[in-house]
Design a protein around this motif. Structure first.
Motif, PDB file in Angstrom:
ATOM      1  N   MET A   1       0.816  -1.206   0.000  1.00 52.68           N
ATOM      2  CA  MET A   1       0.000   0.000   0.000  1.00 52.68           C
ATOM      3  C   MET A   1       0.855   1.263   0.000  1.00 52.68           C
ATOM      4  O   MET A   1       0.526   2.246  -0.647  1.00 52.68           O
ATOM      5  N   ALA A   2       1.959   1.226   0.768  1.00 52.42           N
ATOM      6  CA  ALA A   2       2.828   2.400   0.859  1.00 52.42           C
ATOM      7  C   ALA A   2       3.322   2.813  -0.521  1.00 52.42           C
ATOM      8  O   ALA A   2       3.297   4.006  -0.876  1.00 52.42           O
ATOM      9  N   LYS A   3       3.758   1.825  -1.324  1.00 51.77           N
ATOM     10  CA  LYS A   3       4.251   2.138  -2.661  1.00 51.77           C
ATOM     11  C   LYS A   3       3.130   2.672  -3.550  1.00 51.77           C
ATOM     12  O   LYS A   3       3.356   3.535  -4.402  1.00 51.77           O
ATOM     13  N   TRP A   4       1.917   2.157  -3.344  1.00 48.42           N
ATOM     14  CA  TRP A   4       0.761   2.627  -4.117  1.00 48.42           C
ATOM     15  C   TRP A   4       0.448   4.081  -3.799  1.00 48.42           C
ATOM     16  O   TRP A   4       0.211   4.885  -4.698  1.00 48.42           O
ATOM     17  N   VAL A   5       0.475   4.436  -2.509  1.00 52.73           N
ATOM     18  CA  VAL A   5       0.221   5.818  -2.099  1.00 52.73           C
ATOM     19  C   VAL A   5       1.302   6.733  -2.650  1.00 52.73           C
ATOM     20  O   VAL A   5       1.018   7.823  -3.170  1.00 52.73           O
ATOM     21  N   ILE A   6       2.562   6.298  -2.565  1.00 53.12           N
ATOM     22  CA  ILE A   6       3.670   7.101  -3.075  1.00 53.12           C
ATOM     23  C   ILE A   6       3.543   7.317  -4.580  1.00 53.12           C
ATOM     24  O   ILE A   6       3.809   8.413  -5.085  1.00 53.12           O
ATOM     25  N   SER A   7       3.104   6.281  -5.302  1.00 54.89           N
ATOM     26  CA  SER A   7       2.957   6.418  -6.755  1.00 54.89           C
ATOM     27  C   SER A   7       1.870   7.425  -7.106  1.00 54.89           C
ATOM     28  O   SER A   7       2.007   8.191  -8.065  1.00 54.89           O
ATOM     29  N   ILE A   8       0.795   7.434  -6.327  1.00 52.73           N
ATOM     30  CA  ILE A   8      -0.284   8.405  -6.571  1.00 52.73           C
ATOM     31  C   ILE A   8       0.222   9.820  -6.323  1.00 52.73           C
ATOM     32  O   ILE A   8       0.003  10.734  -7.132  1.00 52.73           O
ATOM     33  N   ILE A   9       0.911  10.013  -5.205  1.00 52.06           N
ATOM     34  CA  ILE A   9       1.416  11.349  -4.878  1.00 52.06           C
ATOM     35  C   ILE A   9       2.477  11.780  -5.882  1.00 52.06           C
ATOM     36  O   ILE A   9       2.538  12.951  -6.276  1.00 52.06           O
ATOM     37  N   SER A  10       3.316  10.844  -6.332  1.00 50.42           N
ATOM     38  CA  SER A  10       4.364  11.175  -7.306  1.00 50.42           C
ATOM     39  C   SER A  10       3.770  11.643  -8.629  1.00 50.42           C
ATOM     40  O   SER A  10       4.294  12.561  -9.267  1.00 50.42           O
ATOM     41  N   SER A  11       2.671  11.027  -9.033  1.00 53.02           N
ATOM     42  CA  SER A  11       2.077  11.357 -10.332  1.00 53.02           C
ATOM     43  C   SER A  11       1.147  12.568 -10.277  1.00 53.02           C
ATOM     44  O   SER A  11       0.958  13.247 -11.283  1.00 53.02           O
ATOM     45  N   THR A  12       0.590  12.847  -9.106  1.00 55.22           N
ATOM     46  CA  THR A  12      -0.389  13.954  -9.008  1.00 55.22           C
ATOM     47  C   THR A  12       0.065  15.090  -8.101  1.00 55.22           C
ATOM     48  O   THR A  12      -0.581  16.141  -8.068  1.00 55.22           O
ATOM     49  N   ALA A  18      -4.265  16.108  -1.422  1.00 57.64           N
ATOM     50  CA  ALA A  18      -5.557  16.709  -1.068  1.00 57.64           C
ATOM     51  C   ALA A  18      -6.700  15.732  -1.323  1.00 57.64           C
ATOM     52  O   ALA A  18      -7.626  15.609  -0.509  1.00 57.64           O
ATOM     53  N   LEU A  19      -6.647  15.030  -2.449  1.00 53.35           N
ATOM     54  CA  LEU A  19      -7.707  14.071  -2.782  1.00 53.35           C
ATOM     55  C   LEU A  19      -7.742  12.919  -1.784  1.00 53.35           C
ATOM     56  O   LEU A  19      -8.820  12.538  -1.294  1.00 53.35           O
ATOM     57  N   LEU A  20      -6.582  12.360  -1.457  1.00 58.05           N
ATOM     58  CA  LEU A  20      -6.524  11.249  -0.513  1.00 58.05           C
ATOM     59  C   LEU A  20      -7.022  11.674   0.872  1.00 58.05           C
ATOM     60  O   LEU A  20      -7.737  10.920   1.544  1.00 58.05           O
ATOM     61  N   MET A  21      -6.665  12.878   1.299  1.00 56.85           N
ATOM     62  CA  MET A  21      -7.114  13.370   2.600  1.00 56.85           C
ATOM     63  C   MET A  21      -8.608  13.679   2.591  1.00 56.85           C
ATOM     64  O   MET A  21      -9.293  13.525   3.611  1.00 56.85           O
ATOM     65  N   PHE A  22      -9.118  14.121   1.447  1.00 60.24           N
ATOM     66  CA  PHE A  22     -10.564  14.335   1.317  1.00 60.24           C
ATOM     67  C   PHE A  22     -11.301  13.008   1.483  1.00 60.24           C
ATOM     68  O   PHE A  22     -12.258  12.897   2.258  1.00 60.24           O
ATOM     69  N   LEU A  23     -10.844  11.986   0.767  1.00 58.57           N
ATOM     70  CA  LEU A  23     -11.484  10.673   0.834  1.00 58.57           C
ATOM     71  C   LEU A  23     -11.348  10.078   2.227  1.00 58.57           C
ATOM     72  O   LEU A  23     -12.262   9.405   2.718  1.00 58.57           O
ATOM     73  N   GLU A  24     -10.219  10.337   2.882  1.00 62.74           N
ATOM     74  CA  GLU A  24      -9.993   9.796   4.221  1.00 62.74           C
ATOM     75  C   GLU A  24     -11.027  10.331   5.208  1.00 62.74           C
ATOM     76  O   GLU A  24     -11.398   9.650   6.172  1.00 62.74           O
ATOM     77  N   ASN A  25     -11.515  11.545   4.975  1.00 59.89           N
ATOM     78  CA  ASN A  25     -12.501  12.147   5.863  1.00 59.89           C
ATOM     79  C   ASN A  25     -13.913  11.676   5.547  1.00 59.89           C
ATOM     80  O   ASN A  25     -14.724  11.467   6.451  1.00 59.89           O
ATOM     81  N   VAL A  26     -14.232  11.528   4.271  1.00 60.67           N
ATOM     82  CA  VAL A  26     -15.581  11.127   3.878  1.00 60.67           C
ATOM     83  C   VAL A  26     -15.772   9.625   4.040  1.00 60.67           C
ATOM     84  O   VAL A  26     -16.765   9.149   4.590  1.00 60.67           O
ATOM     85  N   PHE A  27     -14.824   8.862   3.527  1.00 51.53           N
ATOM     86  CA  PHE A  27     -14.861   7.399   3.623  1.00 51.53           C
ATOM     87  C   PHE A  27     -13.417   6.938   3.709  1.00 51.53           C
ATOM     88  O   PHE A  27     -12.695   7.000   2.719  1.00 51.53           O
ATOM     89  N   PRO A  28     -12.999   6.536   4.914  1.00 50.32           N
ATOM     90  CA  PRO A  28     -11.565   6.299   5.151  1.00 50.32           C
ATOM     91  C   PRO A  28     -10.993   5.025   4.553  1.00 50.32           C
ATOM     92  O   PRO A  28     -10.815   4.034   5.249  1.00 50.32           O
ATOM     93  N   PRO A  29     -10.677   5.015   3.232  1.00 50.18           N
ATOM     94  CA  PRO A  29     -10.029   3.838   2.661  1.00 50.18           C
ATOM     95  C   PRO A  29      -8.579   3.731   3.084  1.00 50.18           C
ATOM     96  O   PRO A  29      -8.033   2.658   3.248  1.00 50.18           O
ATOM     97  N   ILE A  30      -7.927   4.883   3.257  1.00 51.73           N
ATOM     98  CA  ILE A  30      -6.524   4.931   3.668  1.00 51.73           C
ATOM     99  C   ILE A  30      -6.407   5.994   4.755  1.00 51.73           C
ATOM    100  O   ILE A  30      -6.771   7.144   4.531  1.00 51.73           O
ATOM    101  N   PRO A  31      -5.931   5.658   5.927  1.00 50.34           N
ATOM    102  CA  PRO A  31      -5.869   6.638   7.011  1.00 50.34           C
ATOM    103  C   PRO A  31      -4.808   7.705   6.774  1.00 50.34           C
ATOM    104  O   PRO A  31      -3.803   7.462   6.098  1.00 50.34           O
ATOM    105  N   SER A  32      -5.034   8.868   7.355  1.00 46.87           N
ATOM    106  CA  SER A  32      -4.065   9.965   7.229  1.00 46.87           C
ATOM    107  C   SER A  32      -2.738   9.583   7.850  1.00 46.87           C
ATOM    108  O   SER A  32      -1.687  10.121   7.478  1.00 46.87           O
ATOM    109  N   GLU A  33      -2.762   8.637   8.812  1.00 53.62           N
ATOM    110  CA  GLU A  33      -1.529   8.187   9.441  1.00 53.62           C
ATOM    111  C   GLU A  33      -0.610   7.473   8.461  1.00 53.62           C
ATOM    112  O   GLU A  33       0.567   7.248   8.773  1.00 53.62           O
ATOM    113  N   VAL A  34      -1.117   7.110   7.299  1.00 54.35           N
ATOM    114  CA  VAL A  34      -0.296   6.536   6.236  1.00 54.35           C
ATOM    115  C   VAL A  34       0.039   7.599   5.189  1.00 54.35           C
ATOM    116  O   VAL A  34       1.182   7.710   4.744  1.00 54.35           O
ATOM    117  N   ILE A  35      -0.956   8.392   4.815  1.00 51.65           N
ATOM    118  CA  ILE A  35      -0.808   9.365   3.731  1.00 51.65           C
ATOM    119  C   ILE A  35       0.255  10.417   4.040  1.00 51.65           C
ATOM    120  O   ILE A  35       1.213  10.615   3.274  1.00 51.65           O
TER     121      ILE A  35
END
Length: 205
Positions: A1-12, A18-35
């Motif tokens: 998962m860590a590499k997946w999150v890093i790849s998203i942040i690297s590309s965007t 901002a998108l991951l933190m938005f989703l974490e608040n509405v529906f927490p698929p990935i916690p902010s403690e990882v992002i």
């Protein structure tokens, strides 16, 4: 998962944070403690600046708090509790969660929005009673922004502070994070089933 999150942040970039933190608040698929720690680690590689990731994380958190705030403001406590009994399981929100957050708000007022943004588990839910009580929007945004900024900055600094050591941590974090994610997915399914059964029982009672 860590590499997946890093790849998203690297590309965007910051938009991805901002998108991951938005989703974490509405529906927490990935916690902010990882992002945010992963974003902080990427600062050491020169891919992002520390200020930009904190701003992006804060903006995402504030925007993610608004849907729950407006849900509470428009629906009110009674209708929202009924909705939680019927459909809240899909967002893992129960009547008890809403009532618990409401007690926090009743006890501490608007300041609860600030403090709860620093507490895992209730960070998102505090937006609901703030909406139900029709808290002033400017105050809600201010408390949410300050609390979110502190939370994201602390987590980002943790990743930044680990620096080059994070690469070694990642070797263990990546497989472990997938195991944790799988466990959370199982718990989510169990909670959905449990809440749906409880909701059906209440409707038949």
């Amino acid at each position: 998962m860590a590499k997946w999150v890093i790849s998203i942040i690297s590309s965007t970039g910051s938009w991805g944070i901002a998108l991951l933190m938005f989703l974490e608040n509405v529906f927490p698929p990935i916690p902010s403690e990882v992002i945010m720690p992963l974003a902080g680690y990427m600062v050491t590689n020169g891919e992002l600046s520390f200020i930009s990731i904190v701003i992006a994380g804060t903006v995402g958190s504030v925007l993610g708090a608004l849907p729950l705030y407006y849900a509470g403001r428009r629906m009110g406590e009674h209708r929202l509790n009924e909705w939680a009994d019927r459909h809240g399981c899909w967002l893992t929100i129960s009547r008890n969660d809403i009532e618990s957050a409401s007690r926090w708000f009743d006890r501490h007022g608007g300041v609860a929005v600030f403090f709860c943004r620093l507490l895992p588990g209730i960070r998102s839910l505090i937006s609901i009673p703030a909406g139900i009580k029709q808290m002033n929007m400017a105050s809600f945004l201010a408390f949410t922004a300050v609390g979110s900024a502190i939370w994201t900055a602390v987590l980002a600094f943790l990743g930044y502070w680990l620096g080059s050591s994070f690469q070694k941590v990642d070797e263990y974090l990546n497989p472990i994070s997938w195991v944790i994610f799988g466990g959370l997915a199982i718990l989510y399914i169990v909670r959905v089933i449990k809440q749906r059964r409880q909701g059906a029982a209440k409707q038949n009672a």
